[in-house]
Scaffold this motif. Structure first.
Motif, PDB file in Angstrom:
ATOM      1  N   ASN A  66       0.799  -1.218   0.000  1.00 33.69           N
ATOM      2  CA  ASN A  66       0.000   0.000   0.000  1.00 33.69           C
ATOM      3  C   ASN A  66       0.836   1.275   0.000  1.00 33.69           C
ATOM      4  N   ALA A  67       2.137   1.136   0.209  1.00 35.53           N
ATOM      5  CA  ALA A  67       2.988   2.316   0.280  1.00 35.53           C
ATOM      6  C   ALA A  67       3.093   2.990  -1.082  1.00 35.53           C
ATOM      7  N   ASP A  68       3.107   4.319  -1.073  1.00 36.03           N
ATOM      8  CA  ASP A  68       3.237   5.091  -2.319  1.00 36.03           C
ATOM      9  C   ASP A  68       4.692   5.115  -2.735  1.00 36.03           C
ATOM     10  N   SER A  69       5.182   3.963  -3.177  1.00 30.05           N
ATOM     11  CA  SER A  69       6.597   3.816  -3.511  1.00 30.05           C
ATOM     12  C   SER A  69       6.731   2.995  -4.774  1.00 30.05           C
ATOM     13  N   ILE A  70       7.548   3.466  -5.715  1.00 29.71           N
ATOM     14  CA  ILE A  70       7.710   2.738  -6.969  1.00 29.71           C
ATOM     15  C   ILE A  70       8.524   1.467  -6.783  1.00 29.71           C
ATOM     16  N   LYS A  71       9.177   1.315  -5.661  1.00 31.29           N
ATOM     17  CA  LYS A  71       9.907   0.080  -5.370  1.00 31.29           C
ATOM     18  C   LYS A  71       9.140  -0.818  -4.399  1.00 31.29           C
ATOM     19  N   LYS A  72       7.898  -0.424  -4.098  1.00 33.79           N
ATOM     20  CA  LYS A  72       7.058  -1.198  -3.187  1.00 33.79           C
ATOM     21  C   LYS A  72       7.727  -1.395  -1.825  1.00 33.79           C
ATOM     22  N   ALA A  73       8.381  -0.361  -1.356  1.00 27.42           N
ATOM     23  CA  ALA A  73       9.005  -0.400  -0.032  1.00 27.42           C
ATOM     24  C   ALA A  73       8.337   0.653   0.837  1.00 27.42           C
ATOM     25  N   VAL A  74       8.258   0.369   2.136  1.00 30.23           N
ATOM     26  CA  VAL A  74       7.703   1.367   3.047  1.00 30.23           C
ATOM     27  C   VAL A  74       8.732   2.464   3.250  1.00 30.23           C
ATOM     28  N   ILE A  75       8.372   3.669   2.871  1.00 31.76           N
ATOM     29  CA  ILE A  75       9.258   4.813   3.068  1.00 31.76           C
ATOM     30  C   ILE A  75       8.524   5.841   3.921  1.00 31.76           C
ATOM     31  N   LEU A  76       9.284   6.647   4.651  1.00 33.80           N
ATOM     32  CA  LEU A  76       8.668   7.558   5.600  1.00 33.80           C
ATOM     33  C   LEU A  76       7.775   8.600   4.933  1.00 33.80           C
ATOM     34  N   THR A  77       8.043   8.933   3.663  1.00 35.81           N
ATOM     35  CA  THR A  77       7.207   9.918   2.992  1.00 35.81           C
ATOM     36  C   THR A  77       5.831   9.369   2.647  1.00 35.81           C
ATOM     37  N   SER A  78       5.623   8.073   2.824  1.00 33.81           N
ATOM     38  CA  SER A  78       4.291   7.490   2.638  1.00 33.81           C
ATOM     39  C   SER A  78       3.444   7.648   3.893  1.00 33.81           C
ATOM     40  N   LEU A  79       4.053   8.076   4.984  1.00 35.79           N
ATOM     41  CA  LEU A  79       3.373   8.138   6.273  1.00 35.79           C
ATOM     42  C   LEU A  79       2.946   9.567   6.609  1.00 35.79           C
ATOM     43  N   ARG A  80       1.815   9.689   7.276  1.00 36.80           N
ATOM     44  CA  ARG A  80       1.364  10.959   7.831  1.00 36.80           C
ATOM     45  C   ARG A  80       1.115  10.762   9.318  1.00 36.80           C
ATOM     46  N   ARG A  81       1.710  11.613  10.084  1.00 38.65           N
ATOM     47  CA  ARG A  81       1.408  11.609  11.515  1.00 38.65           C
ATOM     48  C   ARG A  81       0.144  12.434  11.720  1.00 38.65           C
ATOM     49  N   VAL A  82      -0.813  11.863  12.437  1.00 38.89           N
ATOM     50  CA  VAL A  82      -2.079  12.555  12.684  1.00 38.89           C
ATOM     51  C   VAL A  82      -2.261  12.734  14.189  1.00 38.89           C
ATOM     52  N   ILE A  83      -2.437  13.981  14.589  1.00 42.34           N
ATOM     53  CA  ILE A  83      -2.621  14.294  16.006  1.00 42.34           C
ATOM     54  C   ILE A  83      -4.017  14.885  16.198  1.00 42.34           C
ATOM     55  N   ARG A  84      -4.746  14.332  17.149  1.00 42.15           N
ATOM     56  CA  ARG A  84      -6.032  14.906  17.551  1.00 42.15           C
ATOM     57  C   ARG A  84      -5.838  15.566  18.920  1.00 42.15           C
ATOM     58  N   PHE A  85      -6.397  16.759  19.053  1.00 46.74           N
ATOM     59  CA  PHE A  85      -6.221  17.480  20.313  1.00 46.74           C
ATOM     60  C   PHE A  85      -7.461  18.320  20.625  1.00 46.74           C
ATOM     61  N   ASP A  86      -7.548  18.707  21.886  1.00 47.30           N
ATOM     62  CA  ASP A  86      -8.550  19.698  22.302  1.00 47.30           C
ATOM     63  C   ASP A  86      -7.880  20.649  23.275  1.00 47.30           C
ATOM     64  N   ASP A  87      -8.663  21.415  23.989  1.00 45.20           N
ATOM     65  CA  ASP A  87      -8.083  22.417  24.890  1.00 45.20           C
ATOM     66  C   ASP A  87      -7.260  21.797  26.011  1.00 45.20           C
ATOM     67  N   SER A  88      -7.552  20.522  26.322  1.00 49.73           N
ATOM     68  CA  SER A  88      -6.823  19.863  27.410  1.00 49.73           C
ATOM     69  C   SER A  88      -5.488  19.279  26.959  1.00 49.73           C
ATOM     70  N   GLY A  89      -5.287  19.173  25.644  1.00 56.65           N
ATOM     71  CA  GLY A  89      -4.024  18.634  25.129  1.00 56.65           C
ATOM     72  C   GLY A  89      -4.247  17.564  24.072  1.00 56.65           C
ATOM     73  N   MET A  90      -3.234  16.708  23.879  1.00 52.01           N
ATOM     74  CA  MET A  90      -3.272  15.678  22.849  1.00 52.01           C
ATOM     75  C   MET A  90      -4.201  14.534  23.238  1.00 52.01           C
ATOM     76  N   LEU A  91      -5.075  14.158  22.305  1.00 52.70           N
ATOM     77  CA  LEU A  91      -6.011  13.065  22.543  1.00 52.70           C
ATOM     78  C   LEU A  91      -5.586  11.779  21.837  1.00 52.70           C
ATOM     79  N   GLU A  92      -4.975  11.924  20.665  1.00 54.25           N
ATOM     80  CA  GLU A  92      -4.605  10.762  19.861  1.00 54.25           C
ATOM     81  C   GLU A  92      -3.400  11.096  19.000  1.00 54.25           C
ATOM     82  N   ASN A  93      -2.545  10.121  18.820  1.00 55.98           N
ATOM     83  CA  ASN A  93      -1.335  10.310  18.007  1.00 55.98           C
ATOM     84  C   ASN A  93      -1.096   9.008  17.243  1.00 55.98           C
TER      85      ASN A  93
END
Length: 264
Positions: free
Chosen positions: A147-174
């Motif tokens: 599933n990686a967006d790589s022409i060599k079918k290898a997992v590369i870091l640019t295929s990844l997105r870090r997603v952070i959910r937060f509210d006023d109290s701070g980080m909820l999910e990472n």
């Protein structure tokens, strides 16, 4: 009759190449038993020019050896079709590599233009291909390779997105998602698509060279809140972080990240 030096000169090939052709049985010059000198007749020269012709269209020596043993026109056509297919695949692959290279050049421009500043930008659609707990969850990488967006079918870091959910109290999910750009993609869309038409956008620097290895999440969060408050933006409680480029300074990594922070 011609010497190896004369043939090399007027055919534009090296002596070593001529000797290599001889070793592979593609040309058979006469050799003086007393002094070892080679002499070439016009048939040898014709053979060499024929070899050069097929080498110019990237035929392997093994294929040329096959031709020397005898090939019908149909047989030659079959070899040409086979070679054509290989070349077309190589061209397609090189085009993909060129596209990747051009994207990295664009990322360098983003760093120069947006490092340390905020602007409003759209986050273009991304298809979610998978989720992992963290980029260091190496045991999960195996299931992501296809599933990686790589022409060599290898997992590369640019295929990844870090997603952070937060509210006023701070980080909820990472978490980390494996994504693929939807725009101009030839792949059918199977997963959920993320898109945000309006985001706070910036580029930040991370890595040991600039941070000394310290976690800068709190500092970045404070900066986002400050910019949003000053401009009257209402945050949606999400941050998408993408690796743009990694380089090194004094043996320490410099990591440049782009951040999309959706706003109303």
């Amino acid at each position: 009759m011609y010497t190896i030096g004369q043939v090399a000169k007027f055919l534009g090939v090296s002596r070593d190449t001529l000797k290599f052709y001889e070793e592979k049985g593609l040309v058979k010059p006469q050799q003086n038993s007393e002094n070892g000198y080679r002499t070439y007749n016009h048939f040898d020269i014709y053979d060499i020019t024929t070899i050069n012709f097929y080498r110019e269209i990237d035929f392997e020596i093994k294929k040329i050896q096959e031709l020397r043993k005898g090939k019908s026109i149909e047989g030659i056509q079959s070899l040409l079709v086979e070679k054509e297919q290989v070349m077309l695949e190589e061209i397609a692959y090189k085009k993909l590599q060129l596209k990747k290279l051009q994207l990295v050049k664009e990322d360098c421009q983003k760093i120069s233009q947006y490092l340390g500043t905020y602007t409003i930008k759209e986050m273009k659609p991304l298809e979610i291909m998978g989720v992992i707990d963290h980029y260091t969850a190496y045991d999960e990488y195996d299931s992501l390779k296809e599933n990686a967006d790589s022409i060599k079918k290898a997992v590369i870091l640019t295929s990844l997105r870090r997603v952070i959910r937060f509210d006023d109290s701070g980080m909820l999910e990472n978490k980390f998602m494996v994504v693929r750009k939807v725009e101009n993609s030839d792949h059918p869309i199977k997963g959920e698509v993320l898109a945000h038409p309006k985001c706070l956008y910036t580029v930040i620097e991370d890595g040991r060279w600039s941070t000394g290895g310290k976690n800068t999440d709190n500092k970045v969060e404070a900066s986002i809140r400050k910019v949003a408050k000053e401009n009257g933006y209402e945050l949606l409680g999400l941050v998408y972080i993408n690796l743009l480029l990694t380089t090194y300074e004094e043996g320490l990594e410099r990591i440049f990240l782009e951040m999309y922070v959706p706003i109303k």
